[in-house]
Design an enzyme around this catalytic site. Structure first.
Site, PDB file in Angstrom:
ATOM      1  CB  SER A 130     -35.050  30.492  -2.663  1.00  0.00           C
ATOM      2  OG  SER A 130     -33.771  30.211  -1.763  1.00  0.00           O
ATOM      3  NE  ARG A 241     -32.973  22.400  -2.774  1.00  0.00           N
ATOM      4  CZ  ARG A 241     -34.167  22.969  -3.132  1.00  0.00           C
ATOM      5  NH1 ARG A 241     -35.307  22.166  -3.355  1.00  0.00           N
ATOM      6  NH2 ARG A 241     -34.545  24.179  -3.455  1.00  0.00           N
ATOM      7  CB  THR A 268      -8.332  22.518  31.611  1.00  0.00           C
ATOM      8  OG1 THR A 268      -9.452  21.719  31.231  1.00  0.00           O
ATOM      9  CG2 THR A 268      -8.053  22.938  30.176  1.00  0.00           C
ATOM     10  CG  HIS A 276     -13.749  18.899  31.844  1.00  0.00           C
ATOM     11  ND1 HIS A 276     -13.262  18.561  32.964  1.00  0.00           N
ATOM     12  CD2 HIS A 276     -12.621  19.835  31.124  1.00  0.00           C
ATOM     13  CE1 HIS A 276     -12.048  19.016  33.269  1.00  0.00           C
ATOM     14  NE2 HIS A 276     -11.657  19.877  32.340  1.00  0.00           N
ATOM     15  NE  ARG A 309     -43.342  15.045  -4.571  1.00  0.00           N
ATOM     16  CZ  ARG A 309     -43.177  16.024  -5.567  1.00  0.00           C
ATOM     17  NH1 ARG A 309     -43.075  15.741  -6.758  1.00  0.00           N
ATOM     18  NH2 ARG A 309     -43.172  17.290  -5.046  1.00  0.00           N
ATOM     19  N   GLY A 337     -11.747  26.599  22.235  1.00  0.00           N
ATOM     20  CA  GLY A 337     -11.638  27.727  23.215  1.00  0.00           C
ATOM     21  C   GLY A 337     -10.876  28.816  22.449  1.00  0.00           C
ATOM     22  CD  GLU A 361     -27.881  23.740  -5.623  1.00  0.00           C
ATOM     23  OE1 GLU A 361     -28.620  22.920  -6.022  1.00  0.00           O
ATOM     24  OE2 GLU A 361     -27.142  24.752  -6.288  1.00  0.00           O
TER      25      GLU A 361
END
Length: 387
Positions: A130, A241, A268, A276, A309, A337, A361
């Site tokens: 970087s 990016r 389940t 759930h 920009r 799970g 990047e």
């Protein structure tokens, strides 16, 4: 403000999605397991016009906008982040040539890439990721040539590329103003490309070291003026990016799709686990983060297309989307799970692939440094003068 896709963008999205479903998804697990480079898939994408979207038509590309590329890249990332990275490296390599190349350089190298040649973008070094200003690779002017010495690491597609865009110090005492960029042919004497480096994820994307030992590069292969390298690299980040962000959006969306399907089918306690509340909340959060990341990506690319920009917007998009992909992949495993911990199900691969999105990047930490810097810059422009 119109959030609807244009006809061109919708067509690109549909084409990329169809390609991902037909060519990428069926082989993604195999290519990952075998660490196999997807050259056959890249060739098919090239024939479909999907590898040179932003290259101007006069050089053999589609002449599409950055926004259109982002929309297509999301679909590739949905199919496989590793294959998406391999597909996107030619675009990354073309960016510095588009930004600073002469007409002759664009005609030669963009034309070659549009015809199927692979290039690679050689910036990162063992002690300079970087921190671009810390490059150690040297380029010394000798007559009509520059002589390069040094090394690069983690250069995606390097094992398969025919040429590289290389950043090197031409004036070691000038800091970031002493960096220049060069186009270096792979078969130049003194260039040595290492074997693919082993990786946790994105295994269908090969990255390696490159070594330069007294490599003579014609001055005509320099991009822009001597000392322009840092600004070229920063300009590339503004373009690249949002594309990493788009791949990350694809990963979040894939996590959502896989998790939702599993939660509706997995039973389940006498009911599908989507019923759930804690599972439902995770899936709802995935949907929200996918949409927010997508909009940030569209904003960053649209600002660039408008000639404005986009540095702050690109960092927002890249960090939020990459962090969101890692979060979504972690939660997808939790929803699956014990099955999620198995490589027999796709979420384990999504987890391994997502991590790299927070690193290349510019890391998520570096993005936050950029955000703070840009916010200070904006405050300085907008704040009234103090008496």
């Amino acid at each position: 403000m119109d959030f609807r896709l244009t006809d061109e963008q919708q067509a690109a999205r549909d084409l990329a999605r169809e390609f991902a479903e037909r060519e990428i998804v069926p082989v993604a697990a195999e290519y990952d397991l075998q660490h196999k480079f997807p050259r056959d898939i890249i060739d098919k994408a090239q024939q479909a016009g999907l590898t040179s979207l932003t290259v101007p038509e006069e050089y053999g590309g589609a002449g599409a906008t950055l926004s259109t590329l982002a929309i297509a890249s999301e679909q590739f990332g949905w199919g496989c982040a590793g294959i998406a990275t391999s597909l996107g490296i030619n675009t990354l390599t073309s960016d510095p040539i588009l930004i600073a190349g002469s007409h002759e350089q664009k005609r030669e190298y963009l034309g070659r890439m549009a015809s199927g040649t692979l290039g690679a973008y050689a910036l990162t070094e063992p002690a300079a990721g970087s921190d671009v200003a810390s490059l150690a690779t040297r380029a010394r002017r000798v007559g009509d040539d520059y002589v390069l010495n040094g090394s690069k690491i983690w250069i995606s597609n390097a094992p398969h590329a025919e040429f590289f865009v290389v950043f090197a110090k031409t004036d070691p005492d000038a800091g970031r103003n002493g960096i220049s960029a060069f186009i270096v042919e792979r078969d130049t004497p003194g260039v040595d490309v290492g074997n693919p480096l082993p990786k946790l994820g994105q295994r269908a994307s090969h990255a390696s070291e490159i070594f330069f030992n007294d490599v003579a590069v014609p001055a005509a292969n320099r991009l822009g003026n001597e000392g322009d390298g840092f600004l070229i690299a920063m300009g590339v980040f503004d373009r690249s990016r949002p594309m990493i962000s788009a791949i990350a959006v694809g990963v979040i969306q894939r996590c959502l799709d896989e998790s939702l399907t599993w939660a509706m089918e997995r039973v389940t306690m006498g009911q599908p686990i989507i019923r759930h509340q804690l599972v439902a909340a995770k899936i709802a959060e995935m949907g929200m983060r996918a949409e927010a990341a997508r909009l940030l990506t569209y904003q960053a690319s649209s600002l660039y297309d408008a000639g404005e920009r986009n540095t702050l917007a690109a960092s927002y998009a890249k960090a939020f989307s990459a962090d969101g992909a890692m979060w979504a992949a972690t939660e997808a495993i939790q929803i699956f799970g014990g099955s999620g911990y198995s490589e027999e199900f796709p979420v384990a691969k999504l987890f391994r692939d997502a991590k790299l999105l927070q690193i290349y990047e510019g890391t998520s930490e570096i993005q936050r440094v950029i955000m703070a810097r840009e916010l200070v810059r904006e405050r300085g422009r907008s704040a009234p003068a103090r008496r």
